[in-house]
Structure formats: C-alpha cells, structure tokens
Design an enzyme around this catalytic site. Structure first.
Site, PDB file in Angstrom:
ATOM      1  N   TYR A  61     -40.334  23.632 -38.842  1.00 13.06           N
ATOM      2  CA  TYR A  61     -40.341  24.968 -38.271  1.00 13.06           C
ATOM      3  C   TYR A  61     -40.471  25.900 -39.467  1.00 13.06           C
ATOM      4  O   TYR A  61     -39.551  25.976 -40.297  1.00 13.06           O
ATOM      5  CB  TYR A  61     -39.030  25.261 -37.545  1.00 13.06           C
ATOM      6  CG  TYR A  61     -38.891  24.606 -36.180  1.00 13.06           C
ATOM      7  CD1 TYR A  61     -39.825  24.838 -35.171  1.00 13.06           C
ATOM      8  CD2 TYR A  61     -37.796  23.800 -35.887  1.00 13.06           C
ATOM      9  CE1 TYR A  61     -39.679  24.259 -33.914  1.00 13.06           C
ATOM     10  CE2 TYR A  61     -37.643  23.222 -34.629  1.00 13.06           C
ATOM     11  CZ  TYR A  61     -38.593  23.463 -33.653  1.00 13.06           C
ATOM     12  OH  TYR A  61     -38.435  22.885 -32.409  1.00 13.06           O
ATOM     13  N   HIS A  64     -43.910  21.226 -25.741  1.00 11.86           N
ATOM     14  CA  HIS A  64     -42.506  21.113 -26.156  1.00 11.86           C
ATOM     15  C   HIS A  64     -41.662  20.514 -25.028  1.00 11.86           C
ATOM     16  O   HIS A  64     -40.488  20.852 -24.848  1.00 11.86           O
ATOM     17  CB  HIS A  64     -41.969  22.502 -26.535  1.00 11.86           C
ATOM     18  CG  HIS A  64     -41.044  22.499 -27.720  1.00 11.86           C
ATOM     19  ND1 HIS A  64     -41.448  22.794 -28.993  1.00 11.86           N
ATOM     20  CD2 HIS A  64     -39.705  22.239 -27.816  1.00 11.86           C
ATOM     21  CE1 HIS A  64     -40.407  22.733 -29.816  1.00 11.86           C
ATOM     22  NE2 HIS A  64     -39.347  22.386 -29.118  1.00 11.86           N
ATOM     23  N   LYS A  89     -48.481  20.963 -34.013  1.00 10.93           N
ATOM     24  CA  LYS A  89     -47.864  20.486 -32.763  1.00 10.93           C
ATOM     25  C   LYS A  89     -47.640  21.667 -31.815  1.00 10.93           C
ATOM     26  O   LYS A  89     -47.006  22.656 -32.194  1.00 10.93           O
ATOM     27  CB  LYS A  89     -46.520  19.818 -33.071  1.00 10.93           C
ATOM     28  CG  LYS A  89     -45.711  19.441 -31.838  1.00 10.93           C
ATOM     29  CD  LYS A  89     -44.481  18.643 -32.228  1.00 10.93           C
ATOM     30  CE  LYS A  89     -43.674  18.205 -31.025  1.00 10.93           C
ATOM     31  NZ  LYS A  89     -42.875  19.270 -30.423  1.00 10.93           N
ATOM     32  N   SER A 117     -37.285  15.679 -37.226  1.00 12.75           N
ATOM     33  CA  SER A 117     -37.205  17.121 -36.968  1.00 12.75           C
ATOM     34  C   SER A 117     -36.591  17.879 -38.140  1.00 12.75           C
ATOM     35  O   SER A 117     -35.735  17.358 -38.854  1.00 12.75           O
ATOM     36  CB  SER A 117     -36.345  17.345 -35.718  1.00 12.75           C
ATOM     37  OG  SER A 117     -35.980  18.698 -35.599  1.00 12.75           O
ATOM     38  N   THR A 124     -44.766  22.836 -36.114  1.00 18.55           N
ATOM     39  CA  THR A 124     -44.615  23.179 -34.691  1.00 18.55           C
ATOM     40  C   THR A 124     -44.967  24.649 -34.508  1.00 18.55           C
ATOM     41  O   THR A 124     -44.365  25.524 -35.127  1.00 18.55           O
ATOM     42  CB  THR A 124     -43.174  22.881 -34.216  1.00 18.55           C
ATOM     43  OG1 THR A 124     -42.954  21.473 -34.329  1.00 18.55           O
ATOM     44  CG2 THR A 124     -42.973  23.295 -32.767  1.00 18.55           C
TER      45      THR A 124
HETATM   46  C1  FNR Z   1     -37.408  18.723 -28.560  1.00 21.97           C
HETATM   47  N1  FNR Z   1     -38.635  19.043 -29.098  1.00 21.97           N
HETATM   48  C2  FNR Z   1     -38.718  19.428 -30.409  1.00 21.97           C
HETATM   49  N2  FNR Z   1     -39.928  19.688 -30.978  1.00 21.97           N
HETATM   50  C3  FNR Z   1     -40.034  20.026 -32.280  1.00 21.97           C
HETATM   51  O1  FNR Z   1     -41.145  20.230 -32.773  1.00 21.97           O
HETATM   52  N3  FNR Z   1     -38.907  20.104 -33.061  1.00 21.97           N
HETATM   53  C4  FNR Z   1     -37.664  19.876 -32.573  1.00 21.97           C
HETATM   54  O2  FNR Z   1     -36.675  19.938 -33.304  1.00 21.97           O
HETATM   55  C5  FNR Z   1     -37.545  19.557 -31.193  1.00 21.97           C
HETATM   56  N4  FNR Z   1     -36.311  19.352 -30.636  1.00 21.97           N
HETATM   57  C6  FNR Z   1     -36.235  18.898 -29.344  1.00 21.97           C
HETATM   58  C7  FNR Z   1     -34.988  18.583 -28.818  1.00 21.97           C
HETATM   59  C8  FNR Z   1     -34.895  18.064 -27.534  1.00 21.97           C
HETATM   60  C9  FNR Z   1     -33.540  17.721 -26.974  1.00 21.97           C
HETATM   61  C10 FNR Z   1     -36.059  17.852 -26.754  1.00 21.97           C
HETATM   62  C11 FNR Z   1     -35.990  17.241 -25.370  1.00 21.97           C
HETATM   63  C12 FNR Z   1     -37.291  18.189 -27.264  1.00 21.97           C
HETATM   64  C13 FNR Z   1     -39.865  18.793 -28.317  1.00 21.97           C
HETATM   65  C14 FNR Z   1     -40.337  17.350 -28.507  1.00 21.97           C
HETATM   66  O3  FNR Z   1     -40.838  17.166 -29.804  1.00 21.97           O
HETATM   67  C15 FNR Z   1     -41.475  16.956 -27.542  1.00 21.97           C
HETATM   68  O4  FNR Z   1     -42.507  17.897 -27.628  1.00 21.97           O
HETATM   69  C16 FNR Z   1     -41.042  16.810 -26.091  1.00 21.97           C
HETATM   70  O5  FNR Z   1     -39.735  16.337 -25.981  1.00 21.97           O
HETATM   71  C17 FNR Z   1     -42.010  15.829 -25.402  1.00 21.97           C
HETATM   72  O6  FNR Z   1     -41.727  15.715 -24.053  1.00 21.97           O
HETATM   73  P1  FNR Z   1     -40.883  14.509 -23.409  1.00 21.97           P
HETATM   74  O7  FNR Z   1     -41.352  13.220 -24.037  1.00 21.97           O
HETATM   75  O8  FNR Z   1     -39.461  14.821 -23.694  1.00 21.97           O
HETATM   76  O9  FNR Z   1     -41.238  14.618 -21.957  1.00 21.97           O
END
Ligand code: FNR
Length: 406
Positions: A184, A301, A277, A160, A210
């Site tokens: 981002y 997300h 994404k 990330s 993203t």
């Molecule tokens: C995320 N997600 C996320 N996505 C992204 O593109 N950059 C990021 O920094 C983050 N940070 C993030 C933190 C936390 C705590 C969570 C739970 C999620 C979204 C992540 O990439 C992903 O899309 C989802 O978490 C997928 O769903 P599940 O596997 O958690 O059900």
C-alpha cells in the site's frame, strides 16, 4: 504466547515492540482495540479448537463453515465482510456460476500437468495466495504458517503490507518459498523506499501495488462491531529491525494522491517486476501496459472496497483483451472450486489467487489447514482439466467456455 483482541485499519499495521517476541510465536501487539467483549472469545476459540473432533474437509466451503464456528464474531465479520450491501462480494461467486463448460473427450488424459510459470517462476498449479492482512487473527503463528504451507505447496504467496509477523520471520520460516510483496503506497516516500529495498534484499520476487484502496470501503459489519479503524492503533514498525532512524509507518498512511505518474518513481527504485492489483477496466489495463508494469491482478478486493463494481471474472475478459498478451493477467475474487480456476484460465488469466479461503484454512487448522485448502483446490482443478480434456494449462482456452443463456 501473546494473543490479542486486534484492531485493524487499512492504513495501519501493528506488532510487538522489540523484545516482545516469545520463542516460536509471532510478534503481535498486545494493546487491544478490537472490542473488549472479544477478548475472552479468542480464548474460548482456542479451547474450542482443542475440543472439536476432526471433521472431513472435502471442499473449500467446508473450511468456511468450520472457520465461522471457530472465530469470534468480530473477527469473522472482518474477514468475511464485503463493502456496502455486499453485492459485489456475492457476485464474485455468482458470476462464475453463469459460465458453463464445453468439455472435449477422447483425448488421452492419463497424464495431466497443472504446473505453470508466473513472472518466470515455476509453480505447481496456477493457484496462489492473495495478500490479506493480520493472519494472526486466524491462527497464532499467522503469516509464518501461511508461508510454510505455500512453500510446501510450491506456489506463490503475496505477503501483505499488513502482515502481523515481521517480513524477516516470514522469510526465515519458509526460505525456499516464492514470495511477492504487496505494497500500500504510503504518503512517506522514504518509507516506501526503505520497505521496497528491504523486501528486495529479503528475496521477494515482485512488488504488488494495490490500487483500489485510496480510502477504505464502507464495511458495515466493522462499523456495527465498533471496530474503530482510526484510533487506538498500534502499528508494527515496518522498518528493518536493524534500522534505527528514518521514517516510521506509525506516522504515515496510504497515500490517496498516488497516481499513474508516481509509478515511474517506484520503477526507478526497484529492480522487481511491478504488478498492479485491483484493475477492473480496459482503460486502466491499457494505462498499465503504457506505464510498463509487468502484470495485472484483476480484482475488486473481494468486494471489500467499492460495492457494485463488476465481479472479477466479468472484468477479466476486457482486461485480457486490452493488454493484448503484452503482460501477464491474474485474477482474484470468488475462487472456490477447481472449475472456477479452469474458467479463469480459459478466459485469459495466467493464474488465480485466493483471499478468504486461506484465512478459513488457517482458522481451522493453521499451516495444515492452508495446505489442505491448496491441495483440495489443486485436486479439483486437476479433475476439471481431466474432464474437459486439458492435459496441460497451455491447452486451456476460450473454447472451453459457454456463457449461460439463463
Ligand atoms: C483482503 N485483501 C487485501 N488486499 C490487499 O491488497 N492487501 C491487504 O492487506 C488485504 N487484506 C485483506 C484482508 C482480508 C480479511 C480480506 C478478506 C481481503 C483483498 C484480497 O487480497 C483479495 O483481493 C480478496 O480477498 C479476493 O477475494 P476472495 O478470494 O476473498 O473471494
């Protein structure tokens, strides 16, 4: 070791100043803006970790239950929470359960091969790691533990923008791992450029943009917990440690004006494949193909952005149909079992990614926990393939699927 109550913002990163690093520990900011009450909880959590007897973890939700015990409430809520009423977050999981499997028997399944290829790179199974920020919230070594576990499992780890360890440390600790970088897009173009050039030179193999965070979703738990997303943030300087001048992320933030036309600029400054994404519709999938990106991650997300959008698995079919095989399509959101992986591939995903389960693994056992999460899911997927008569991922297809009439 520096351990902190941490405050997170979707647009901010944090980290220690140069020189704050302690041997063997990640760089973490020490300024707490996570509510003060949580400060001691992290210490209590650490001692709980030592006292809790080893439990058998047999499925991903075992890690979820244990992680909840081990993390402070604010951290748990931050990791687990969805946006709004949490409808999409729940639906990501429920939608998988509406799909039934159609197994085929009397095939020789004495050898089953889970390996596959994404963006030209071999991985041991179509199960990889989604970008999630701030792994140091779950385990002191944070992303370094995650990277080592991903390397051991021979799968891809999307790092990330908001990693709590430096990119250099992450690469150094697992130099052979397959890594993509999630960006981002920041308001400051120069900063985007520096960051992209840096990840390229560090050997990241793809750039994941993203698209579903022009602003942060309405996350009620974080508001209730008074996690202040806009103030008191200490941002890790995302510039290379060698760069002494130029723009700094501290003064920047995600660019809500980012749009399709800006992709060509990103493409002009990198050789890396670009993967979008957060795509959920056929219209955007067609635009992605038109703009010559190399892949799409169907994702909402984890239900953390706009509540009441489609579950990821429900959006997958229209996206796969729209791209007509021209680019690879992946999925994240709600993957908890080997059957979920099988269903995703049967409906056209090349690979799936895990968000929260990786953080549960980290919270329970650090690097070893992430390895276990990946191994459990890989074994479950192997079983699902075997029991449906699929000897290789190439044999997984739409005929395996029956949508429930319930
Ligand atoms: C995320 N997600 C996320 N996505 C992204 O593109 N950059 C990021 O920094 C983050 N940070 C993030 C933190 C936390 C705590 C969570 C739970 C999620 C979204 C992540 O990439 C992903 O899309 C989802 O978490 C997928 O769903 P599940 O596997 O958690 O059900």
């Amino acid at each position: 070791m520096l351990r902190s109550g941490l405050l997170l913002g979707h647009f901010w990163e944090f980290g220690a100043e140069e020189g704050d690093e302690v041997a063997g520990t990640p760089r973490i900011m020490t300024t707490a803006s996570w509510p003060q009450v949580e400060e001691n909880t992290d210490m209590a959590t650490a001692s709980k970790r030592q006292k809790t007897p080893e439990m058998p973890f047999v499925c991903l939700t075992d890690f979820q239950a244990q992680a909840r015990e081990r993390l402070s409430k604010t951290t748990w809520d931050y990791i687990e929470g969805g946006a709004g009423e949490g409808f999409t977050k729940e639906d990501n999981i429920a939608a998988f359960k509406k799909i039934r499997l159609r197994p085929r028997y009397l095939k020789d399944v004495s050898e089953v091969d889970t390996r596959t290829i994404i963006q030209g790179e071999k991985i041991s199974a179509p199960i990889c790691i989604s970008p999630t920020g701030f792994h140091c919230l779950a385990w002191p070594d944070g992303e370094m533990s995650t990277a080592r576990a991903a390397q051991a499992a021979d799968i891809c780890y999307i790092t990330s923008t908001y990693a709590s360890c430096t990119l250099e440390d992450i690469v150094a600790t697992a130099p052979r791992g397959l890594r993509w970088f999630q960006l981002y897009v920041q308001r400051d173009r120069q900063l985007n450029k520096q960051l992209i050039q840096r990840v390229e030179s560090l050997g990241f193999k793809a750039l994941v943009i993203t698209v579903d965070v022009p602003i942060t979703g309405n996350r009620r738990h974080d508001i209730r917990n008074q996690v202040d997303l806009k103030t008191n943030l200490l941002l890790k300087d995302l510039r290379s440690p060698k760069e002494s001048s130029g723009p700094c992320l501290q003064m920047s933030s995600i660019d809500p004006s980012n749009c399709w036309d800006d992709l060509s600029w990103l493409q002009s400054i990198t050789q890396l494949p670009i993967i979008l994404k957060g795509i959920l519709t056929k219209e955007d999938a067609e635009l992605a193909v038109k703009h010559n990106v190399q892949g799409i991650i169907v994702s909402n997300h984890g239900g953390r952005q706009l509540d009441e959008v489609l579950a990821s698995i429900d959006a997958l079919t229209e996206v796969v149909a729209a791209v007509k095989g021209k680019i690879e399509v992946y999925l994240d959101g709600g993957i908890r079992t080997g059957n979920d992986v099988l269903k995703s591939l049967a409906l056209g995903a090349k690979c799936v990614f895990l968000g929260r389960p990786i953080l549960w693994g980290l919270a329970c056992k650090g690097e070893r926990g992430v390895e276990e999460v990946l191994n459990i899911l890989k074994n479950e997927f192997h079983t699902s393939m075997t029991l449906t008569g699929c000897r290789s991922v190439a044999e997984i297809n739409r005929d395996l699927i029956q949508f429930s009439r319930l």
